[in-house]
Scaffold this motif. Structure first.
Motif, PDB file in Angstrom:
ATOM      1  N   ILE A  57      71.673  42.745  28.586  1.00 25.36           N
ATOM      2  CA  ILE A  57      73.073  42.334  28.602  1.00 25.36           C
ATOM      3  C   ILE A  57      73.762  42.952  29.808  1.00 25.36           C
ATOM      4  N   THR A  58      74.823  42.291  30.264  1.00 30.52           N
ATOM      5  CA  THR A  58      75.632  42.812  31.365  1.00 30.52           C
ATOM      6  C   THR A  58      76.735  43.680  30.787  1.00 30.52           C
ATOM      7  N   TRP A  59      76.845  44.913  31.289  1.00 29.72           N
ATOM      8  CA  TRP A  59      77.766  45.868  30.691  1.00 29.72           C
ATOM      9  C   TRP A  59      78.778  46.418  31.687  1.00 29.72           C
ATOM     10  N   LEU A  60      78.356  46.732  32.910  1.00 25.67           N
ATOM     11  CA  LEU A  60      79.185  47.511  33.823  1.00 25.67           C
ATOM     12  C   LEU A  60      80.063  46.679  34.753  1.00 25.67           C
ATOM     13  N   HIS A  61      79.876  45.361  34.777  1.00 24.65           N
ATOM     14  CA  HIS A  61      80.717  44.544  35.652  1.00 24.65           C
ATOM     15  C   HIS A  61      80.963  43.185  35.014  1.00 24.65           C
ATOM     16  N   PRO A  62      82.050  42.486  35.408  1.00 23.02           N
ATOM     17  CA  PRO A  62      82.348  41.171  34.820  1.00 23.02           C
ATOM     18  C   PRO A  62      81.292  40.135  35.208  1.00 23.02           C
ATOM     19  N   ILE A  63      81.201  39.088  34.414  1.00 25.73           N
ATOM     20  CA  ILE A  63      80.361  37.944  34.764  1.00 25.73           C
ATOM     21  C   ILE A  63      81.261  36.738  35.021  1.00 25.73           C
ATOM     22  N   ALA A  64      80.774  35.840  35.872  1.00 28.01           N
ATOM     23  CA  ALA A  64      81.545  34.654  36.248  1.00 28.01           C
ATOM     24  C   ALA A  64      81.058  33.448  35.467  1.00 28.01           C
ATOM     25  N   ALA A  65      81.986  32.582  35.082  1.00 26.22           N
ATOM     26  CA  ALA A  65      81.651  31.325  34.406  1.00 26.22           C
ATOM     27  C   ALA A  65      82.255  30.175  35.204  1.00 26.22           C
ATOM     28  N   LYS A  66      81.415  29.243  35.629  1.00 24.39           N
ATOM     29  CA  LYS A  66      81.864  28.110  36.440  1.00 24.39           C
ATOM     30  C   LYS A  66      81.592  26.809  35.690  1.00 24.39           C
ATOM     31  N   LYS A  67      82.621  25.990  35.546  1.00 32.04           N
ATOM     32  CA  LYS A  67      82.442  24.720  34.851  1.00 32.04           C
ATOM     33  C   LYS A  67      81.595  23.786  35.702  1.00 32.04           C
ATOM     34  N   VAL A  68      80.617  23.150  35.078  1.00 26.86           N
ATOM     35  CA  VAL A  68      79.718  22.224  35.764  1.00 26.86           C
ATOM     36  C   VAL A  68      79.677  20.909  34.992  1.00 26.86           C
ATOM     37  N   HIS A  69      79.204  19.869  35.654  1.00 28.21           N
ATOM     38  CA  HIS A  69      79.169  18.549  35.014  1.00 28.21           C
ATOM     39  C   HIS A  69      77.793  18.276  34.422  1.00 28.21           C
ATOM     40  N   ILE A  70      77.744  18.071  33.124  1.00 29.63           N
ATOM     41  CA  ILE A  70      76.566  17.543  32.431  1.00 29.63           C
ATOM     42  C   ILE A  70      77.081  16.441  31.519  1.00 29.63           C
ATOM     43  N   ASP A  71      76.575  15.231  31.689  1.00 30.20           N
ATOM     44  CA  ASP A  71      77.086  14.073  30.954  1.00 30.20           C
ATOM     45  C   ASP A  71      77.144  14.331  29.453  1.00 30.20           C
ATOM     46  N   GLY A  72      78.326  14.091  28.885  1.00 33.78           N
ATOM     47  CA  GLY A  72      78.495  14.150  27.443  1.00 33.78           C
ATOM     48  C   GLY A  72      78.725  15.531  26.876  1.00 33.78           C
ATOM     49  N   ALA A  73      78.691  16.569  27.719  1.00 32.25           N
ATOM     50  CA  ALA A  73      78.822  17.939  27.230  1.00 32.25           C
ATOM     51  C   ALA A  73      79.911  18.680  27.990  1.00 32.25           C
ATOM     52  N   THR A  74      80.418  19.735  27.398  1.00 33.64           N
ATOM     53  CA  THR A  74      81.282  20.684  28.084  1.00 33.64           C
ATOM     54  C   THR A  74      80.415  21.851  28.491  1.00 33.64           C
ATOM     55  N   ALA A  75      80.273  22.094  29.794  1.00 41.59           N
ATOM     56  CA  ALA A  75      79.231  22.994  30.260  1.00 41.59           C
ATOM     57  C   ALA A  75      79.754  24.022  31.254  1.00 41.59           C
ATOM     58  N   TYR A  76      79.217  25.247  31.138  1.00 41.27           N
ATOM     59  CA  TYR A  76      79.526  26.331  32.063  1.00 41.27           C
ATOM     60  C   TYR A  76      78.239  27.009  32.499  1.00 41.27           C
ATOM     61  N   ALA A  77      78.154  27.286  33.812  1.00 39.50           N
ATOM     62  CA  ALA A  77      77.093  28.121  34.368  1.00 39.50           C
ATOM     63  C   ALA A  77      77.624  29.543  34.485  1.00 39.50           C
ATOM     64  N   VAL A  78      76.856  30.496  33.997  1.00 40.30           N
ATOM     65  CA  VAL A  78      77.332  31.870  33.863  1.00 40.30           C
ATOM     66  C   VAL A  78      76.420  32.811  34.649  1.00 40.30           C
ATOM     67  N   SER A  79      77.027  33.770  35.340  1.00 39.66           N
ATOM     68  CA  SER A  79      76.260  34.742  36.125  1.00 39.66           C
ATOM     69  C   SER A  79      75.809  35.904  35.244  1.00 39.66           C
ATOM     70  N   GLY A  80      75.170  35.573  34.138  1.00 35.93           N
ATOM     71  CA  GLY A  80      74.710  36.588  33.201  1.00 35.93           C
ATOM     72  C   GLY A  80      73.403  36.175  32.578  1.00 35.93           C
ATOM     73  N   SER A  81      72.924  36.991  31.675  1.00 35.97           N
ATOM     74  CA  SER A  81      71.645  36.758  31.014  1.00 35.97           C
ATOM     75  C   SER A  81      71.796  35.757  29.873  1.00 35.97           C
ATOM     76  N   PRO A  82      70.697  35.278  29.298  1.00 35.10           N
ATOM     77  CA  PRO A  82      70.807  34.407  28.120  1.00 35.10           C
ATOM     78  C   PRO A  82      71.588  35.061  26.979  1.00 35.10           C
ATOM     79  N   ALA A  83      71.387  36.352  26.750  1.00 38.39           N
ATOM     80  CA  ALA A  83      72.140  37.044  25.700  1.00 38.39           C
ATOM     81  C   ALA A  83      73.628  37.074  26.032  1.00 38.39           C
ATOM     82  N   ASP A  84      73.968  37.296  27.314  1.00 38.62           N
ATOM     83  CA  ASP A  84      75.374  37.235  27.730  1.00 38.62           C
ATOM     84  C   ASP A  84      75.969  35.866  27.415  1.00 38.62           C
TER      85      ASP A  84
END
Length: 300
Positions: A57-84
């Motif tokens: 998990i990411t603990w010591l600094h913020p992670i970024a979330a960027k909205k991306v386009h995937i048809d039919g879904a609301t989607a974000y790409a995140v600068s973190g791990s799967p657990a994050d």
């Protein structure tokens, strides 16, 4: 663990994360299949990279979330791990609602036996489970030179009965709350299994630079010949070492790896707490009193 979600309305909300990154073909195939059924509100919160990071998990600094386009879904790409991603996605911070179900995958490569510990795919589902949200991790037993990208769509379709079945049980409040599911495919019938002890044995070798070696594409590699080398990167003045395959331990017991190799879709319930095997408990129950009754070395 008490379920944090209550299914309401005509459509259940399903959130998808993964370990291979938001552009991973397994995730995109899964999202496409979910959307095409018109049964789900589909959310995506997935890493912008990562692979085989276990439950970091990411603990010591913020992670970024960027909205991306995937048809039919609301989607974000995140600068973190799967657990994050799983934690953020079920927190009501990124999305306005808590999903009814989190699905992590579809991973390129199986996740059986001891390799479940390494798996970021399983960690995404486990993190949702930590937060009281039902979860499933899904992996496809990719075979180099044989498998192709269309197999992910077939795998996603094969998982729909499991996904729908879990959601029905949740709606009826009859789904067990003390486990999440780990699913490995190809596509030849379903088998309820237990986690086994199969593992690829890894070692290290010294190399001349950080350019030697490559990224491991699979968390669980079933063929030694198809395993790739993962290299550590260090400054130029340091020594360089690369992982390499040294052999395999295959558990032939009644378990996930065996039935996956026989062609089944394996469904393995997992829990957060890993209890030691019963023979260890029996031995240590007798051993501990004898240890604590002995004088300490400093008293001798």
């Amino acid at each position: 663990m008490e379920n944090a979600t209550v299914i309401s309305g005509d459509k259940a909300t399903v959130m998808v994360t993964n370990d291979d990154g938001i552009e991973g073909p397994g995730l995109l195939a899964l999202v496409h299949v979910l959307v095409s059924t018109h049964r789900f509100n589909v959310l995506v919160c997935a890493p912008d990279s990562y692979s085989a990071v276990s439950h970091c998990i990411t603990w010591l600094h913020p992670i970024a979330a960027k909205k991306v386009h995937i048809d039919g879904a609301t989607a974000y790409a995140v600068s973190g791990s799967p657990a994050d991603c799983a934690s953020l996605g079920v927190s009501k911070t990124l999305f306005p609602t808590i999903p009814d179900l989190v699905i992590s995958g579809i991973n390129k490569g199986s996740n059986c036996g001891y390799h479940i510990v390494y798996s970021g795919t399983v960690a995404g589902a486990r993190e949702a489970f930590f937060n009281g949200v039902p979860a499933i991790s899904i992996s496809y037993d990719w075979v180099g030179g044989k498998s192709n990208i269309n197999d992910f769509t077939i795998a996603a379709e094969a998982c729909l009965p499991i996904i729908n079945g879990v959601l029905v049980e949740l709606r009826n409040k009859t789904y067990p709350q003390r486990c999440f599911l780990n699913v490995d495919l190809p596509c030849n019938g379903y088998k309820l299994t237990k986690q086994g002890k199969s593992i690829i044995k890894m070692g290290w070798r010294q190399v001349t630079s950080d350019s030697e070696g490559g990224k491991m594409l699979s968390t669980m590699v079933n063929s030694i010949a198809s395993a790739e080398i993962a290299t550590s990167t260090t400054p130029a003045e340091n020594l360089y070492f690369a992982r390499e395959v040294r052999g395999a331990q295959v558990d032939e017991d009644d378990n996930d790896h065996r039935f996956l190799q026989e062609g089944y879709i394996t469904v393995t319930p997992l829990g957060v707490i890993s209890n030691a095997e019963i023979d260890c408990q029996t031995y240590l129950k007798e051993w501990l009193p004898t240890v604590v009754e002995r004088p300490s070395p400093s008293a001798l």
